[in-house]
Motif scaffolding. Structure first.
Motif, PDB file in Angstrom:
ATOM      1  N   MET A 141       0.836  -1.207   0.000  1.00 25.70           N
ATOM      2  CA  MET A 141       0.000   0.000   0.000  1.00 25.70           C
ATOM      3  C   MET A 141       0.869   1.255   0.000  1.00 25.70           C
ATOM      4  O   MET A 141       0.675   2.161   0.808  1.00 25.70           O
ATOM      5  CB  MET A 141      -0.945  -0.011   1.210  1.00 25.70           C
ATOM      6  N   LYS A 142       1.836   1.252  -0.913  1.00 23.60           N
ATOM      7  CA  LYS A 142       2.674   2.455  -1.021  1.00 23.60           C
ATOM      8  C   LYS A 142       1.920   3.580  -1.700  1.00 23.60           C
ATOM      9  O   LYS A 142       2.277   4.757  -1.556  1.00 23.60           O
ATOM     10  CB  LYS A 142       3.938   2.121  -1.816  1.00 23.60           C
ATOM     11  N   ASP A 143       0.881   3.226  -2.463  1.00 18.27           N
ATOM     12  CA  ASP A 143       0.071   4.216  -3.158  1.00 18.27           C
ATOM     13  C   ASP A 143      -1.040   4.694  -2.231  1.00 18.27           C
ATOM     14  O   ASP A 143      -1.900   3.918  -1.818  1.00 18.27           O
ATOM     15  CB  ASP A 143      -0.517   3.576  -4.421  1.00 18.27           C
ATOM     16  N   GLY A 144      -1.059   5.962  -1.912  1.00 19.29           N
ATOM     17  CA  GLY A 144      -2.054   6.514  -1.004  1.00 19.29           C
ATOM     18  C   GLY A 144      -3.470   6.403  -1.522  1.00 19.29           C
ATOM     19  O   GLY A 144      -4.420   6.206  -0.738  1.00 19.29           O
ATOM     20  N   VAL A 145      -3.639   6.494  -2.838  1.00 20.46           N
ATOM     21  CA  VAL A 145      -4.977   6.381  -3.426  1.00 20.46           C
ATOM     22  C   VAL A 145      -5.537   4.977  -3.215  1.00 20.46           C
ATOM     23  O   VAL A 145      -6.706   4.799  -2.846  1.00 20.46           O
ATOM     24  CB  VAL A 145      -4.935   6.714  -4.943  1.00 20.46           C
ATOM     25  N   CYS A 146      -4.688   3.955  -3.439  1.00 19.03           N
ATOM     26  CA  CYS A 146      -5.124   2.568  -3.223  1.00 19.03           C
ATOM     27  C   CYS A 146      -5.478   2.322  -1.759  1.00 19.03           C
ATOM     28  O   CYS A 146      -6.451   1.641  -1.442  1.00 19.03           O
ATOM     29  CB  CYS A 146      -4.031   1.600  -3.658  1.00 19.03           C
ATOM     30  N   LEU A 147      -4.681   2.889  -0.876  1.00 21.03           N
ATOM     31  CA  LEU A 147      -4.944   2.744   0.550  1.00 21.03           C
ATOM     32  C   LEU A 147      -6.282   3.375   0.917  1.00 21.03           C
ATOM     33  O   LEU A 147      -7.078   2.813   1.674  1.00 21.03           O
ATOM     34  CB  LEU A 147      -3.807   3.374   1.365  1.00 21.03           C
ATOM     35  N   ARG A 155      -8.857   3.812  -1.043  1.00 18.90           N
ATOM     36  CA  ARG A 155      -9.924   2.965  -1.578  1.00 18.90           C
ATOM     37  C   ARG A 155     -10.174   1.755  -0.684  1.00 18.90           C
ATOM     38  O   ARG A 155     -11.318   1.357  -0.457  1.00 18.90           O
ATOM     39  CB  ARG A 155      -9.548   2.492  -2.986  1.00 18.90           C
ATOM     40  N   ALA A 156      -9.076   1.169  -0.189  1.00 16.07           N
ATOM     41  CA  ALA A 156      -9.214   0.018   0.705  1.00 16.07           C
ATOM     42  C   ALA A 156      -9.936   0.409   1.991  1.00 16.07           C
ATOM     43  O   ALA A 156     -10.824  -0.309   2.472  1.00 16.07           O
ATOM     44  CB  ALA A 156      -7.841  -0.560   1.031  1.00 16.07           C
ATOM     45  N   VAL A 157      -9.586   1.565   2.544  1.00 19.82           N
ATOM     46  CA  VAL A 157     -10.234   2.057   3.766  1.00 19.82           C
ATOM     47  C   VAL A 157     -11.721   2.295   3.519  1.00 19.82           C
ATOM     48  O   VAL A 157     -12.577   1.972   4.345  1.00 19.82           O
ATOM     49  CB  VAL A 157      -9.544   3.340   4.269  1.00 19.82           C
ATOM     50  N   ASN A 158     -12.039   2.870   2.350  1.00 24.39           N
ATOM     51  CA  ASN A 158     -13.444   3.133   2.020  1.00 24.39           C
ATOM     52  C   ASN A 158     -14.245   1.830   1.927  1.00 24.39           C
ATOM     53  O   ASN A 158     -15.389   1.758   2.382  1.00 24.39           O
ATOM     54  CB  ASN A 158     -13.543   3.890   0.689  1.00 24.39           C
ATOM     55  N   LEU A 159     -13.636   0.804   1.323  1.00 21.26           N
ATOM     56  CA  LEU A 159     -14.320  -0.487   1.216  1.00 21.26           C
ATOM     57  C   LEU A 159     -14.572  -1.094   2.590  1.00 21.26           C
ATOM     58  O   LEU A 159     -15.659  -1.617   2.866  1.00 21.26           O
ATOM     59  CB  LEU A 159     -13.486  -1.450   0.360  1.00 21.26           C
ATOM     60  N   ILE A 160     -13.546  -1.039   3.441  1.00 18.56           N
ATOM     61  CA  ILE A 160     -13.688  -1.588   4.795  1.00 18.56           C
ATOM     62  C   ILE A 160     -14.744  -0.822   5.574  1.00 18.56           C
ATOM     63  O   ILE A 160     -15.520  -1.392   6.350  1.00 18.56           O
ATOM     64  CB  ILE A 160     -12.330  -1.555   5.538  1.00 18.56           C
ATOM     65  N   ASP A 161     -14.818   0.494   5.336  1.00 17.58           N
ATOM     66  CA  ASP A 161     -15.771   1.349   6.049  1.00 17.58           C
ATOM     67  C   ASP A 161     -17.213   0.991   5.704  1.00 17.58           C
ATOM     68  O   ASP A 161     -18.130   1.278   6.475  1.00 17.58           O
ATOM     69  CB  ASP A 161     -15.491   2.819   5.714  1.00 17.58           C
ATOM     70  N   GLU A 162     -17.418   0.373   4.533  1.00 19.19           N
ATOM     71  CA  GLU A 162     -18.778  -0.004   4.123  1.00 19.19           C
ATOM     72  C   GLU A 162     -19.271  -1.257   4.843  1.00 19.19           C
ATOM     73  O   GLU A 162     -20.466  -1.559   4.825  1.00 19.19           O
ATOM     74  CB  GLU A 162     -18.799  -0.259   2.615  1.00 19.19           C
ATOM     75  N   ILE A 163     -18.355  -1.993   5.471  1.00 18.69           N
ATOM     76  CA  ILE A 163     -18.752  -3.228   6.161  1.00 18.69           C
ATOM     77  C   ILE A 163     -19.393  -2.900   7.497  1.00 18.69           C
ATOM     78  O   ILE A 163     -18.878  -2.110   8.280  1.00 18.69           O
ATOM     79  CB  ILE A 163     -17.521  -4.136   6.381  1.00 18.69           C
ATOM     80  N   ASP A 164     -20.538  -3.531   7.743  1.00 20.63           N
ATOM     81  CA  ASP A 164     -21.236  -3.350   9.017  1.00 20.63           C
ATOM     82  C   ASP A 164     -20.777  -4.470   9.959  1.00 20.63           C
ATOM     83  O   ASP A 164     -21.273  -5.595   9.896  1.00 20.63           O
ATOM     84  CB  ASP A 164     -22.748  -3.410   8.807  1.00 20.63           C
ATOM     85  N   PHE A 165     -19.832  -4.160  10.827  1.00 20.59           N
ATOM     86  CA  PHE A 165     -19.277  -5.173  11.725  1.00 20.59           C
ATOM     87  C   PHE A 165     -20.258  -5.584  12.823  1.00 20.59           C
ATOM     88  O   PHE A 165     -20.016  -6.531  13.559  1.00 20.59           O
ATOM     89  CB  PHE A 165     -17.964  -4.675  12.344  1.00 20.59           C
ATOM     90  N   GLU A 166     -21.364  -4.840  12.942  1.00 19.77           N
ATOM     91  CA  GLU A 166     -22.396  -5.217  13.909  1.00 19.77           C
ATOM     92  C   GLU A 166     -23.370  -6.223  13.307  1.00 19.77           C
ATOM     93  O   GLU A 166     -24.151  -6.845  14.018  1.00 19.77           O
ATOM     94  CB  GLU A 166     -23.174  -3.968  14.370  1.00 19.77           C
TER      95      GLU A 166
END
Length: 376
Positions: free
Chosen positions: A1-7, A9-20
């Motif tokens: 994850m040296k590319d900040g844009v890719c990182l 995007r990954a954070v945004n995808l994880i943020d969509e998950i409802d861990f509850e």
């Protein structure tokens, strides 16, 4: 994850998950199991990823009960423990039951990476505080275990083919000491299993037919102190692609000495030459053992010639028969085809005959193709 844009995007995808959300959270179980299965490091130093069909089958036959302490003394990534959790969860009816489940599972793992993977595996299966110890089960003197440290159920596929240091061997009685790691874990189990306790374990062929003093002593102790009621012989390709070593499922309990043992040979399914990465062992394949398990009958192999000795796919042997056989448990094994060794001249002649047949078959096929081309 040296590319900040890719990182990002990954954070945004994880943020969509409802861990509850229960469903989404448990979807991680399958994802994680897939990652574990694909680990390239599997199969080193006698440690292999255990097919989930085997862990599920063994767990169902040992049938752990809520309130029992269930252990795997070389738990790896936690396959057996996860199946035990799934089996026990069906018995959970109240919050008190769930609290009991949370404290029922015990694992010990020597290596750092599998220890971390196992801990994560249990967290993903809703064990809030996994009781996984990072250490070597064999470092403790087996004669020092107190009753409150013993367990009711052991589910294991111990590492085999390895050797332990002499300092480890000193933790075991002199007559039982064996440098083979799997044998040492068998001794460990015999000392750590409670009265009425039950075990399902995967062991290599070497344990069954080993005749050196320590192996015989271990088997003698097993049969005198426990009821070895079932041995399932597995074919060598079960652990493909990690190893071709033939293994066995041993089921025993600490209810008294062995009086008789059933042996069953699990043959390859029809149409299979071997299990493989693309055609792995599944629970569907294990149904034939399930059917036999509940209706145990003697199954004699068909003989090509009446002069041949009788062999069996399934048979019950008494303890006296096992003792008279020198504690050799290599029974109901896979048939070995005898190889006929020919003289060099005869061997060359056979090759020439086979080559002539093959050349004729090729010539005949070419003639048909040429005829079709001329007619076309």
């Amino acid at each position: 994850m040296k590319d900040g844009v890719c990182l990002r995007r990954a954070v945004n995808l994880i943020d969509e998950i409802d861990f509850e959300d229960y469903g989404e959270r448990h979807a991680f179980n399958d994802i994680y199991e897939t990652l574990l299965r694909e680990l390239q490091s599997a199969g080193k130093q006698g440690e292999y990823y255990t097919p989930r069909a085997l862990t599920a089958f063994i767990t169902s036959k040992v049938a752990p009960k809520l309130g029992e302490r269930i252990a795997d003394f070389a738990c790896g990534t936690g396959g057996f423990l996860v199946d035990a959790i799934k089996y026990l969860r069906l018995q959970v009816k109240t919050t008190e039951d769930n609290a009991i489940l949370q404290n029922s599972i015990i694992g010990i793992e020597k290596k750092q990476l599998p220890y971390m993977l196992c801990t994560t595996n249990l967290l993903l299966n809703d064990i809030s505080d996994p009781q996984i110890i990072h250490g070597n089960s064999l470092e403790r003197n087996v004669r020092e275990y107190r009753d409150d440290e013993k367990v009711s159920v052991v589910l294991m596929n111990p590492p085999y083919g390895g050797n332990e240091q002499s300092s480890i061997l000193n933790n075991f009685p002199a007559d039982l000491r064996d440098s083979e790691t799997a044998d040492l874990f068998m001794i460990e189990i015999l000392y750590r299993l409670k009265r009425e306790g039950r075990v399902g374990i995967i062991l290599p062929d070497g344990f069954l037919f080993g005749t050196d003093n320590s192996k015989v002593a271990i088997k003698k102790k097993l049969l005198e102190e426990c009821n070895l009621h079932t041995v399932v012989r597995l074919c060598g390709s079960v652990f493909t692609p990690y190893t071709s070593i033939a293994t066995n499922l041993l089921f025993f309990d600490k209810t008294g000495p062995t009086k008789e043992t059933w042996f069953y040979r699990f043959d390859l399914p029809e149409g299979y030459k071997a299990f493989s990465k693309t055609k792995p062992l599944t629970l569907e394949h294990m149904k034939v053992i399930d059917e036999w398990w509940d209706n145990r009958v003697e199954i004699k192999d068909e003989k090509e010639d009446e002069s041949l000795t009788d062999t069996y796919k399934s048979k019950k042997y008494t303890i006296n028969e096992i003792i008279s056989n020198g504690y050799n448990l290599d029974l109901c094994g896979f048939p070995h085809k005898e190889e006929i060794i020919l003289e060099p001249e005869e061997l060359i002649q056979n090759y020439e005959q086979e080559r002539t047949k093959l050349n004729k078959a090729i010539d005949d096929k070419l003639a048909v193709i040429m005829q079709m081309l001329r007619e076309g």
